[in-house]
Design a protein around this motif. Sequence first.
Motif, mmCIF file in Angstrom:
data_model
loop_
_atom_site.group_PDB
_atom_site.id
_atom_site.type_symbol
_atom_site.label_atom_id
_atom_site.label_comp_id
_atom_site.label_asym_id
_atom_site.label_seq_id
_atom_site.Cartn_x
_atom_site.Cartn_y
_atom_site.Cartn_z
ATOM 1 N N ASN A 89 0.809 -1.218 0.000
ATOM 2 C CA ASN A 89 0.000 0.000 0.000
ATOM 3 C C ASN A 89 0.847 1.277 0.000
ATOM 4 O OD1 ASN A 89 -2.268 -1.608 0.140
ATOM 5 N ND2 ASN A 89 -2.489 -1.387 2.359
ATOM 6 N N PHE A 90 2.143 1.119 0.121
ATOM 7 C CA PHE A 90 3.026 2.271 0.251
ATOM 8 C C PHE A 90 3.968 2.388 -0.935
ATOM 9 C CE2 PHE A 90 1.862 0.866 4.483
ATOM 10 C CZ PHE A 90 1.371 2.047 5.020
ATOM 11 N N THR A 91 4.352 3.626 -1.233
ATOM 12 C CA THR A 91 5.358 3.878 -2.251
ATOM 13 C C THR A 91 6.704 3.409 -1.717
ATOM 14 O OG1 THR A 91 4.138 5.824 -2.993
ATOM 15 C CG2 THR A 91 6.456 5.696 -3.623
ATOM 16 N N LYS A 92 7.478 2.774 -2.572
ATOM 17 C CA LYS A 92 8.813 2.334 -2.159
ATOM 18 C C LYS A 92 9.770 3.510 -2.175
ATOM 19 C CE LYS A 92 8.486 -2.399 -3.796
ATOM 20 N NZ LYS A 92 8.966 -3.360 -4.793
ATOM 21 N N ALA A 93 10.712 3.455 -1.255
ATOM 22 C CA ALA A 93 11.749 4.484 -1.190
ATOM 23 C C ALA A 93 13.083 3.816 -0.888
ATOM 24 C CB ALA A 93 11.425 5.507 -0.111
ATOM 25 N N VAL A 94 14.134 4.423 -1.381
ATOM 26 C CA VAL A 94 15.485 3.963 -1.123
ATOM 27 C C VAL A 94 16.131 4.956 -0.163
ATOM 28 C CG1 VAL A 94 17.726 3.432 -2.164
ATOM 29 C CG2 VAL A 94 15.613 2.945 -3.413
ATOM 30 N N LYS A 95 16.825 4.434 0.834
ATOM 31 C CA LYS A 95 17.436 5.284 1.857
ATOM 32 C C LYS A 95 18.929 5.466 1.606
ATOM 33 C CE LYS A 95 18.589 5.245 6.767
ATOM 34 N NZ LYS A 95 18.517 4.446 8.002
ATOM 35 N N ALA A 96 19.397 6.683 1.879
ATOM 36 C CA ALA A 96 20.830 6.967 1.890
ATOM 37 C C ALA A 96 21.067 7.957 3.023
ATOM 38 C CB ALA A 96 21.278 7.568 0.563
ATOM 39 N N THR A 97 22.245 7.921 3.573
ATOM 40 C CA THR A 97 22.626 8.918 4.570
ATOM 41 C C THR A 97 23.639 9.839 3.909
ATOM 42 O OG1 THR A 97 22.252 7.372 6.390
ATOM 43 C CG2 THR A 97 23.603 9.313 6.867
ATOM 44 N N ILE A 98 23.310 11.124 3.909
ATOM 45 C CA ILE A 98 24.239 12.122 3.386
ATOM 46 C C ILE A 98 24.747 12.934 4.573
ATOM 47 C CG2 ILE A 98 23.145 12.226 1.118
ATOM 48 C CD1 ILE A 98 21.871 14.919 2.003
ATOM 49 N N TYR A 99 25.779 13.689 4.345
ATOM 50 C CA TYR A 99 26.366 14.477 5.433
ATOM 51 C C TYR A 99 26.481 15.931 5.024
ATOM 52 C CZ TYR A 99 27.393 10.119 7.732
ATOM 53 O OH TYR A 99 27.262 8.908 8.338
ATOM 54 N N LEU A 100 26.089 16.785 5.953
ATOM 55 C CA LEU A 100 26.374 18.213 5.853
ATOM 56 C C LEU A 100 27.550 18.409 6.798
ATOM 57 C CD1 LEU A 100 22.778 19.728 6.118
ATOM 58 C CD2 LEU A 100 24.078 19.214 4.056
ATOM 59 N N GLY A 101 28.745 18.328 6.254
ATOM 60 C CA GLY A 101 29.920 18.298 7.119
ATOM 61 C C GLY A 101 29.878 17.003 7.906
ATOM 62 N N ARG A 119 36.201 18.022 -6.929
ATOM 63 C CA ARG A 119 36.411 17.716 -5.505
ATOM 64 C C ARG A 119 35.620 16.466 -5.177
ATOM 65 N NH1 ARG A 119 38.159 22.867 -3.058
ATOM 66 N NH2 ARG A 119 37.385 24.552 -4.361
ATOM 67 N N THR A 120 36.065 15.776 -4.159
ATOM 68 C CA THR A 120 35.335 14.594 -3.696
ATOM 69 C C THR A 120 34.266 15.030 -2.698
ATOM 70 O OG1 THR A 120 36.798 14.216 -1.807
ATOM 71 C CG2 THR A 120 37.425 13.178 -3.922
ATOM 72 N N GLU A 121 33.327 14.145 -2.435
ATOM 73 C CA GLU A 121 32.304 14.430 -1.414
ATOM 74 C C GLU A 121 32.971 14.674 -0.078
ATOM 75 O OE1 GLU A 121 28.804 15.320 -1.085
ATOM 76 O OE2 GLU A 121 29.356 15.154 -3.162
ATOM 77 N N SER A 122 34.023 13.945 0.202
ATOM 78 C CA SER A 122 34.758 14.119 1.460
ATOM 79 C C SER A 122 35.342 15.529 1.556
ATOM 80 C CB SER A 122 35.874 13.075 1.537
ATOM 81 O OG SER A 122 36.586 13.208 2.724
ATOM 82 N N GLU A 123 35.859 16.038 0.452
ATOM 83 C CA GLU A 123 36.391 17.406 0.451
ATOM 84 C C GLU A 123 35.270 18.427 0.668
ATOM 85 O OE1 GLU A 123 40.246 17.504 -2.440
ATOM 86 O OE2 GLU A 123 38.353 16.864 -3.396
ATOM 87 N N TYR A 124 34.141 18.214 -0.008
ATOM 88 C CA TYR A 124 33.005 19.124 0.194
ATOM 89 C C TYR A 124 32.535 19.087 1.652
ATOM 90 C CZ TYR A 124 32.436 20.290 -4.735
ATOM 91 O OH TYR A 124 32.622 20.775 -6.007
ATOM 92 N N ASN A 125 32.495 17.904 2.255
ATOM 93 C CA ASN A 125 32.081 17.800 3.653
ATOM 94 C C ASN A 125 33.067 18.507 4.582
ATOM 95 O OD1 ASN A 125 29.570 16.527 3.661
ATOM 96 N ND2 ASN A 125 30.501 14.531 3.324
ATOM 97 N N GLN A 126 34.368 18.403 4.268
ATOM 98 C CA GLN A 126 35.376 19.098 5.071
ATOM 99 C C GLN A 126 35.192 20.609 4.973
ATOM 100 O OE1 GLN A 126 37.610 17.917 7.240
ATOM 101 N NE2 GLN A 126 38.174 20.028 7.707
ATOM 102 N N ILE A 127 34.973 21.109 3.766
ATOM 103 C CA ILE A 127 34.751 22.548 3.571
ATOM 104 C C ILE A 127 33.472 22.984 4.284
ATOM 105 C CG2 ILE A 127 34.217 24.313 1.827
ATOM 106 C CD1 ILE A 127 36.026 22.640 -0.116
#
Length: 172
Positions: free
Chosen positions: A6-18, A131-139
């Motif tokens: 009965n529910f829409t499917k969703a995919v989970k990810a964890t992102i980081y703001l720093g 830049r990598t995601e890691s660099e963006y998170n560091q900035i």
Amino acid sequence: MENKSNFTKAVKATIYLGEIPLNVYQTDDENYHLDIKSVTGAIGEENTDIERFIKGKSKLASRFKGYNLNRFPMFWVQSDEVIIRSIPVPLAISYWHYRSKNRNKKADAIVQACMIESIERRADSAFKVQRTESEYNQIFSENYEEILAENREEIEDRRLPGDDLYLPLEIN
């Protein structure tokens, strides 16, 4: 338990703001939704604070008038075997903006650091900087911490003798 079909499917990810984790869900229509606990937890507020924001009189909440958290869709997250209720990204941004304007220092730092990153990512693209995601998170972390420090300095500059006797510890 409710029927998962009965529910829409969703995919989970964890992102980081720093260093701040946000649980993000992508639905089949490629829209993104954020975990309520991640959004409120990022700025040190309770989950019910979003409900108060929606029901309040702020113009920033006007797009969401008539809603309550129970009106947002529920999604089946297959990887976690759970059904969740999340909020759309524009609501999270409006909520952080509102809290920023109402002197939540963490919300202010997130809003400003996100704006800086958004422009810098576009500039990086224009100038072919990779830049990598890691660099963006560091900035992001550096910008976030710098903005928090500026907010603390501003408060300290406005203090009067004796304020430490009457104001809460978080302000002192």
